[in-house]
Design an enzyme around this catalytic site. Structure first.
Site, PDB file in Angstrom:
ATOM      1  N   SER A 237      -1.893   2.568  -3.809  1.00 29.98           N
ATOM      2  CA  SER A 237      -1.189   3.813  -3.164  1.00 29.98           C
ATOM      3  C   SER A 237      -0.651   3.210  -1.283  1.00 29.98           C
ATOM      4  O   SER A 237      -1.554   2.746  -0.667  1.00 29.98           O
ATOM      5  CB  SER A 237      -2.360   4.356  -2.516  1.00 29.98           C
TER       6      SER A 237
ATOM      7  N   HIS B   2       1.829   3.451  -5.395  1.00 32.94           N
ATOM      8  CA  HIS B   2       1.471   5.102  -5.642  1.00 32.94           C
ATOM      9  C   HIS B   2       3.010   5.687  -4.446  1.00 32.94           C
ATOM     10  O   HIS B   2       1.982   5.257  -2.679  1.00 32.94           O
ATOM     11  CB  HIS B   2       0.251   5.542  -5.242  1.00 32.94           C
TER      12      HIS B   2
ATOM     13  N   ASP C 149       2.797   8.094  -1.406  1.00 30.70           N
ATOM     14  CA  ASP C 149       2.098   9.554  -0.765  1.00 30.70           C
ATOM     15  C   ASP C 149       3.536  10.265   0.545  1.00 30.70           C
ATOM     16  O   ASP C 149       2.698   9.702   0.899  1.00 30.70           O
ATOM     17  CB  ASP C 149       1.344   9.163  -0.141  1.00 30.70           C
TER      18      ASP C 149
ATOM     19  N   MET D 103       3.664  13.291   2.749  1.00 36.06           N
ATOM     20  CA  MET D 103       2.761  14.276   3.193  1.00 36.06           C
ATOM     21  C   MET D 103       4.083  15.356   4.024  1.00 36.06           C
ATOM     22  O   MET D 103       4.929  14.588   5.208  1.00 36.06           O
ATOM     23  CB  MET D 103       1.759  13.600   4.348  1.00 36.06           C
TER      24      MET D 103
ATOM     25  N   HIS E 189       4.422  10.798  -4.934  1.00 36.53           N
ATOM     26  CA  HIS E 189       3.708  12.283  -5.264  1.00 36.53           C
ATOM     27  C   HIS E 189       3.398  13.044  -4.529  1.00 36.53           C
ATOM     28  O   HIS E 189       3.775  12.547  -2.892  1.00 36.53           O
ATOM     29  CB  HIS E 189       1.684  11.573  -5.308  1.00 36.53           C
TER      30      HIS E 189
ATOM     31  N   MET F  73       3.189  15.858  -1.933  1.00 37.71           N
ATOM     32  CA  MET F  73       2.172  16.800  -1.166  1.00 37.71           C
ATOM     33  C   MET F  73       3.392  17.483  -0.064  1.00 37.71           C
ATOM     34  O   MET F  73       2.615  17.352   0.921  1.00 37.71           O
ATOM     35  CB  MET F  73       0.878  16.093  -0.820  1.00 37.71           C
TER      36      MET F  73
ATOM     37  N   MET G 127      -7.180  15.338  -8.426  1.00 43.32           N
ATOM     38  CA  MET G 127      -6.791  14.442  -6.853  1.00 43.32           C
ATOM     39  C   MET G 127      -9.306  14.746  -7.244  1.00 43.32           C
ATOM     40  O   MET G 127      -9.167  15.787  -6.904  1.00 43.32           O
ATOM     41  CB  MET G 127      -6.027  16.013  -5.859  1.00 43.32           C
TER      42      MET G 127
ATOM     43  N   PHE H  62      -5.090  12.873   3.268  1.00 44.73           N
ATOM     44  CA  PHE H  62      -5.828  11.886   4.380  1.00 44.73           C
ATOM     45  C   PHE H  62      -6.450  10.632   2.950  1.00 44.73           C
ATOM     46  O   PHE H  62      -6.690  11.120   2.671  1.00 44.73           O
ATOM     47  CB  PHE H  62      -7.246  12.384   4.528  1.00 44.73           C
ATOM     48  N   GLY H  63      -6.374   9.373   3.565  1.00 38.43           N
ATOM     49  CA  GLY H  63      -6.901   8.463   2.792  1.00 38.43           C
ATOM     50  C   GLY H  63      -8.564   7.778   3.389  1.00 38.43           C
ATOM     51  O   GLY H  63      -8.657   8.642   4.380  1.00 38.43           O
TER      52      GLY H  63
ATOM     53  N   ASP I 184      -6.841  10.409  -8.118  1.00 39.07           N
ATOM     54  CA  ASP I 184      -6.022  10.332  -7.086  1.00 39.07           C
ATOM     55  C   ASP I 184      -7.634  10.629  -5.960  1.00 39.07           C
ATOM     56  O   ASP I 184      -7.221  11.931  -5.806  1.00 39.07           O
ATOM     57  CB  ASP I 184      -4.707  10.664  -6.219  1.00 39.07           C
TER      58      ASP I 184
ATOM     59  N   GLY J 182     -10.232   8.319  -3.777  1.00 38.39           N
ATOM     60  CA  GLY J 182     -11.741   7.740  -3.698  1.00 38.39           C
ATOM     61  C   GLY J 182     -11.842   6.487  -4.343  1.00 38.39           C
ATOM     62  O   GLY J 182     -13.297   6.241  -4.842  1.00 38.39           O
TER      63      GLY J 182
ATOM     64  N   GLY K 201      -6.334   3.927  -2.898  1.00 44.13           N
ATOM     65  CA  GLY K 201      -5.181   2.708  -1.307  1.00 44.13           C
ATOM     66  C   GLY K 201      -6.483   1.787  -1.172  1.00 44.13           C
ATOM     67  O   GLY K 201      -6.113   0.186  -0.980  1.00 44.13           O
TER      68      GLY K 201
ATOM     69  N   ALA L 123      -9.092   0.424  -1.231  1.00 44.58           N
ATOM     70  CA  ALA L 123      -9.608  -0.499  -2.762  1.00 44.58           C
ATOM     71  C   ALA L 123      -9.230  -1.375  -2.655  1.00 44.58           C
ATOM     72  O   ALA L 123      -9.768  -2.358  -3.123  1.00 44.58           O
ATOM     73  CB  ALA L 123     -10.536   0.396  -3.583  1.00 44.58           C
TER      74      ALA L 123
END
Length: 221
Positions: free
Chosen positions: A8, A33, A35, A37, A66, A68, A137, A143-144, A175, A177, A197, A199
């Site tokens: 991400s 990925h 994101d 927003m 993605h 959002m 999700m 939020f990351g 997606d 955690g 992300g 990680a």
């Protein structure tokens, strides 16, 4: 279906975008990925069409967008023109999910649907025959760096069961955690596209972090 890593960009260093994209791509990563927003559907604002367009020339990876955002149908064509290969939208963000799926496909992009943690997985059942991907999700969107919510693994299992029963070929993406410590849990449940992300991009050795996931994926081939 082959398992893919989709790091991400929410966790990337935007001062080193080209460099860090190359690190994960050279490590063997196939997807990235994106994101997006809008500050309305989710509380935060990230990046949009101009950023995606500008980074497209720096990577050959599949752009996994993605969205959002509210009313994604207004922007599908522009995201495709910017370089998105997969366009994923939230079923909660539009009144016309079936129509948005067809709109995405008409651009030549793959169509994905996403469900929030509080959304029952049954909501997407009528749409499964028309989509290329379902994104589950496992954190609240927007939020990351959030902690993985393991109770939503059951949604992945249910999607995998429906996929088999109906003879379909859609990807199951997860997606939120996901780390090297819990990725096997979602893979065992039936996921085959893994978003990570912090990680990956949050690690000092970004390439090594990506390879860590890819090595685990080899166990499932």
């Amino acid at each position: 279906m082959k398992t893919k890593l989709s790091p991400s960009m929410l966790s990337i260093d935007f001062g080193k975008v080209a460099e860090q994209l190359k690190l994960v791509e050279d490590a063997g990563t196939q997807y990235i990925h994106l994101d997006v927003m809008d500050g309305i559907f989710v509380p935060n604002i990230s990046f949009g069409i101009p950023v995606i367009k500008s980074i497209r020339k720096h990577s050959n990876m599949v752009f996994d967008a993605h969205l959002m955002i509210v009313e994604p149908e207004k922007y599908v064509e522009e995201f495709r023109k910017a370089g998105a290969d997969i366009i994923n939208f939230h079923v909660e963000a539009t009144k016309y999910p079936a129509e948005v799926i067809q709109q995405i496909k008409a651009t030549g992009a793959k169509a994905g649907i996403t469900i929030n943690p509080r959304t029952p997985v049954e909501v997407v059942y009528p749409l499964l025959k028309d989509v290329d991907m379902v994104l589950v999700m496992t954190v609240e969107p927007g939020f990351g760096g959030q902690k993985f919510m393991a109770q939503h693994v059951s949604k992945i299992r249910q999607l995998a069961e429906w996929k088999k029963e109906l003879g379909l070929e859609f990807d199951i993406e997860v997606d939120g955690g996901v780390t090297l410590d819990n990725v096997r849990e979602v893979l065992d449940a039936g996921a085959n596209v893994i978003v990570a992300g912090s990680a990956v991009f949050g690690k000092e050795d970004i390439a090594g972090a990506a390879k860590g996931f890819l090595d685990i994926f080899k166990e499932y081939e």
